[in-house]
Scaffold this active site. Structure first.
Site, short mmCIF file in Angstrom:
data_model
loop_
_atom_site.label_atom_id
_atom_site.label_comp_id
_atom_site.label_asym_id
_atom_site.label_seq_id
_atom_site.Cartn_x
_atom_site.Cartn_y
_atom_site.Cartn_z
N TRP A 31 -35.71 -10.07 -30.14
CA TRP A 31 -36.64 -10.96 -30.86
C TRP A 31 -37.45 -11.82 -29.88
CZ3 TRP A 31 -35.73 -16.55 -32.38
CH2 TRP A 31 -34.79 -17.17 -31.54
N ASP A 32 -37.05 -11.82 -28.63
CA ASP A 32 -37.77 -12.56 -27.59
C ASP A 32 -39.27 -12.26 -27.63
OD1 ASP A 32 -35.03 -12.22 -26.99
OD2 ASP A 32 -35.34 -12.52 -24.85
N GLU A 62 -25.83 -18.54 -30.37
CA GLU A 62 -24.80 -17.49 -30.35
C GLU A 62 -23.40 -18.05 -30.10
OE1 GLU A 62 -26.33 -14.78 -27.42
OE2 GLU A 62 -27.56 -13.74 -28.91
N LYS A 88 -25.81 -23.19 -28.00
CA LYS A 88 -26.30 -22.44 -26.84
C LYS A 88 -27.80 -22.65 -26.64
CE LYS A 88 -26.63 -17.76 -24.98
NZ LYS A 88 -26.59 -16.34 -25.25
N GLN A 89 -28.56 -22.59 -27.73
CA GLN A 89 -30.02 -22.66 -27.60
C GLN A 89 -30.60 -23.19 -28.90
OE1 GLN A 89 -29.49 -18.26 -27.62
NE2 GLN A 89 -31.69 -18.27 -27.99
C1 BGC Z 1 -30.06 -15.09 -26.21
C2 BGC Z 1 -30.83 -14.32 -27.25
C3 BGC Z 1 -31.80 -13.40 -26.56
C4 BGC Z 1 -31.10 -12.51 -25.54
C5 BGC Z 1 -32.08 -11.69 -24.71
C6 BGC Z 1 -29.39 -14.12 -25.25
O1 BGC Z 1 -28.71 -14.83 -24.26
O2 BGC Z 1 -29.09 -15.91 -26.80
O3 BGC Z 1 -31.54 -15.22 -28.09
O4 BGC Z 1 -32.45 -12.60 -27.50
O5 BGC Z 1 -30.38 -13.32 -24.64
O6 BGC Z 1 -32.93 -12.52 -23.99
#
Ligand code: BGC
Length: 776
Positions: free
Chosen positions: A360-361, A491, A604-605
């Site tokens: 999804w990035d 996550e 986490k984010q």
């Molecule tokens: C992030 C995800 C991301 C993936 C690839 C993960 O560490 O939590 O949001 O899509 O990395 O960049």
């Protein structure tokens, strides 16, 4: 944060490493990577290197379905985890001097210098080596992946003996006997199809196991001595999946032998299989005919064009200048937008982590960058990529029990099939469906190209809306629709109920699909009817249900404190703050058990904040502030995608220092190896977030009602910053200084904009000066 390295020399247009430290080699191999959208490679050495290295050459779109490795198989697990393949090494040139190989791991290296020239798009390396025998030689190599001929690359490798006269053996080669470091079962993925060699050229064709992609790699070599082309003889060196030419040439002290190696990588994705060798021979001959200097000039011209629309200039802070250019450079090396079958892996061509797959990035982070800095066709191709995967997304949903054309796009994919390797963490992040719909909205909002909806977008939106409509369920208990068993962008907690972000995305998608149907019906009745027919949409019944869900979806919220709850039960967690953590506990993902992470309140984010970022217009500033003030101190930013969203929101809230602090966390993430993981590859997708921090954060750029709006401020350390923006056929330069904002329109069309709430019309080739005063 952890162990920040700081060995890259500051320069505004170049990335420079001086002195050779083998411990830093794998980091540098990532940072100095090259790419042209079609292929790319880590900054490995041309000559033999027996020290620590991660050899990496990649051809876009060529992948292998590596069988999934799980402890206990469950229905619904994907069969494989796709990997972009480590492909034939075409840069290799072994150097042997009277039996002694040149190997920086075994000789004394002085004057080592590695430079990535971002303005002109090439990598240069020079050093002096003293071999065990005492022989000293100077080497200078320069290479690039051509932007003008994107299947080709070229190398000029200069060797100058400093204290000896002797024959030097040069072995330019192509080595296909390579494997992926992260292969699940330590397998090799390539078989040899053919190899051939002639006096000055050699070709190797490989085929991937299972997927059957063929890639033909070819090379042609020319030599010159002190600038004059010389003829040469060679003998061939062949082994399984390897072809090389052994050339011996006498070189005297202070003479310079230049080895020119012209190479090409052609894949069966772009050429008929039976014709690959022939086509590769033609490309190799064509670029050899052009010659190195001409190719280099064309490379500089192609990059000049990219910088013309995409540069950001920062005055007063050379280190920030270098960093932002590095981010822009790497993004442009990764994706050029010419081929809708290609996408942007989180590590681009700089490493193997994340398998080079699409996440999804792309939609959530990269789209804004390409929208503003490249032709709209570039973003359109990213959207078409998903359009072309719609059928697979519907199949993915069917596998999970959904019906009636519901589409669930994969969280990790190469060809539209889901190929994640973790269920609860990755798979359950169904929020990606929302990002894909949002990117359609974002593209149309930015370009004004509504025709995209009737041609492609609406069909995707219908599939996505149908998915959400089936994914929610009615809770008699709450008297609301709920969404159970998901993972949000955070996550660090899995399989949660009613993740606020996911529910918000779902409701928005259902509404946007409803509005899009209306719009297409108005704009293009014929296409509307055809689409209704194709999708068998029961307009009255299904849309009515979508609207019922929009009106009755449950959003967890704490009314007392006025914050949206990340998910049900979030407040039951022990509420501690990141500042309370001991430094030795961080990063949590390396120091804590997974169990402990899942139970903690640490995020986490950006999660709730990601939603407030996307839908900023729907929330008043105090709501954004309350949620920001609540979640920011609980967020550990252990995804590099996190700080940029915080930087943009902090800027929106007028917290300029915080905005700058967050920007710093990603701007030099790879250059300073901030997270101690750059050796795995660079964080390509979060580089787009750094760009967003500057343009959407510091310059406060938004598109509102089809108009560009700026609310800029200048970070204290900078004397000014400026950037270019392409918007609806107009190219603007925006310069933000302390007290003034200067905007010029260098194109034929005129444009209406607003700066700090004041409206301006910029006609063709005109400019304005506005007062720079941030109002809240
Ligand atoms: C992030 C995800 C991301 C993936 C690839 C993960 O560490 O939590 O949001 O899509 O990395 O960049």
């Amino acid at each position: 944060m952890w162990l920040m390295k700081n060995y890259i020399k500051t320069d505004e247009w170049n990335i420079i490493e001086e002195g050779f430290d083998p411990h830093l080699n794998k980091i540098s191999e990532s940072i100095f990577s090259l790419g042209n959208g079609r292929m790319g490679q880590r900054a490995n050495f041309e000559e033999t290197y027996t020290g620590e290295t991660l050899q990496g050459n990649y051809v876009a779109g060529v992948y292998y379905p590596d069988k999934t490795r799980v402890g206990w198989w469950k229905n619904g697990y994907p069969e494989y985890f796709a990997k972009v393949l480590n492909a034939a090494n075409w840069i290799g040139i072994d150097i042997i001097i009277e039996g002694e190989p040149l190997d920086l791991n075994t000789c004394i290296v002085t004057d080592f210098r590695r430079v990535l020239n971002m303005r002109a798009g090439y990598l240069e390396r020079s050093f002096t080596a003293e071999l065990a025998s005492g022989k000293k030689l100077k080497v200078n190599s320069l290479r690039f992946c051509s932007m003008a001929d994107d299947e080709a690359g070229a190398i000029r490798y200069n060797i100058t003996p400093l204290n000896f006269d002797s024959p030097i053996t040069v072995i330019p080669f192509i080595d296909g006997d390579v494997k992926n470091q992260d292969a699940n079962y330590d397998e090799k993925f390539w078989d040899e199809v053919q190899k051939s060699s002639f006096t000055d050229s050699a070709y190797l064709t490989l085929r991937t196991r299972k997927t059957g992609f063929e890639v033909c790699t070819g090379m042609k070599v020319t030599l010159s001595l002190d600038g004059a082309t010389i003829p040469f003889e060679s003998s061939s060196v062949e082994r399984d999946k390897f072809t090389g030419l052994e050339i011996k040439q006498l070189v005297n002290t202070n003479q310079t032998l230049s080895v020119y190696k012209y190479a090409a990588n052609l894949s069966s994705e772009n050429h008929p299989e039976g014709n690959l060798l022939d086509a590769c021979t033609k490309v190799v001959s064509y670029v050899t005919g052009k010659g190195f200097e001409k190719m280099l000039q064309e490379q500089a011209a192609a990059w000049a064009k990219k910088w013309e629309q995409g540069d950001i200039v920062i005055e007063g802070d050379p280190s920030a200048q270098q960093a932002i250019r590095f981010n822009i450079f790497q993004l442009n090396q990764t994706y050029t937008g010419e081929d809708s079958r290609l996408n942007i892996g989180p590590k681009g061509f700089t490493g193997e982590k994340y398998g080079g797959s699409t996440y999804w990035d792309t939609e959530a982070y990269c789209v804004p960058f390409y929208l503003a800095t490249a032709d709209p066709q570039v973003t359109r191709n990213l959207l078409i990529y998903r359009y072309n995967h719609l059928e697979k997304a519907i199949e993915n949903a069917v596998k999970l029990g959904f019906t009636n054309g519901a589409a669930l796009y994969p969280m990790v994919t190469m060809n539209g099939e889901e190929c994640h390797n973790e269920w609860e963490i990755t798979f359950e992040e169904i929020h990606r469906n929302g990002a894909i719909a949002f990117a359609i909205y974002n593209y149309i909002r930015y370009t004004g190209d509504e025709s995209y909806l009737q041609e492609y977008g609406l069909e995707v939106l219908i599939g996505i809306a149908r998915f959400w409509a089936q994914r929610v369920n009615w809770s008699a208990n709450l008297n609301k629709y709920v969404m159970l068993g998901v993972t949000g962008p955070n996550e660090y907690e899995n399989n949660v109920n009613n993740n606020w972000y996911t529910n918000t995305m779902a409701a928005w998608c259902l509404q946007y699909a409803t509005d899009a149907l209306e719009l297409v019906k108005r704009n293009s009745a014929g296409q509307y009817d055809a689409l209704i027919n194709k999708t068998k949409l029961d307009v009255a019944g299904e849309v009515e249900e979508w609207q019922k869900i929009v009106a009755n979806l449950y959003f967890p919220e704490d009314k007392d404190s006025g914050i949206y709850l990340q998910q049900d039960g979030y407040l039951d967690k022990e509420q501690v703050l990141v500042d309370d953590l001991r430094p030795e506990d961080r990063p949590l993902n390396q120091k804590w058990s997974w169990d402990r992470i899942l139970r903690s309140c640490f995020i986490k984010q950006a999660d709730v904040l990601q939603g407030l970022y996307f839908f900023e217009d729907q929330y008043d500033i105090e709501t954004i502030r309350r949620n920001f003030d609540y979640y920011e101190p609980r967020t550990v930013h252990e995804s590099s995608l996190s700080p940029c969203v915080h930087a943009i929101l902090a800027a929106r809230l007028g917290n300029l220092e915080k905005a700058y602090e967050f920007y710093l966390r990603t701007a030099r993430l790879d250059l300073d190896d901030y997270n101690n993981d750059t050796e795995d590859g660079c964080h390509i997708t979060s580089m787009a977030g750094t760009w967003m921090s500057v343009v959407e954060g510091f310059a406060g750029m938004r598109v509102q009602n089809g108009r560009l709006v700026f609310n800029p401020f200048l970070p204290g350390k900078w004397s000014s910053f400026s950037f270019k923006i392409g918007f609806r056929g107009v190219l603007l330069t925006v310069k933000v200084a302390k007290d003034k904002v200067y905007i010029s329109n260098e194109s034929a069309g005129s444009i209406d904009i607003s700066v700090h709430g004041q409206s301006y019309t910029l006609s063709s080739n005109s400019n304005i000066t506005a007062v720079n005063e941030l109002k809240q």
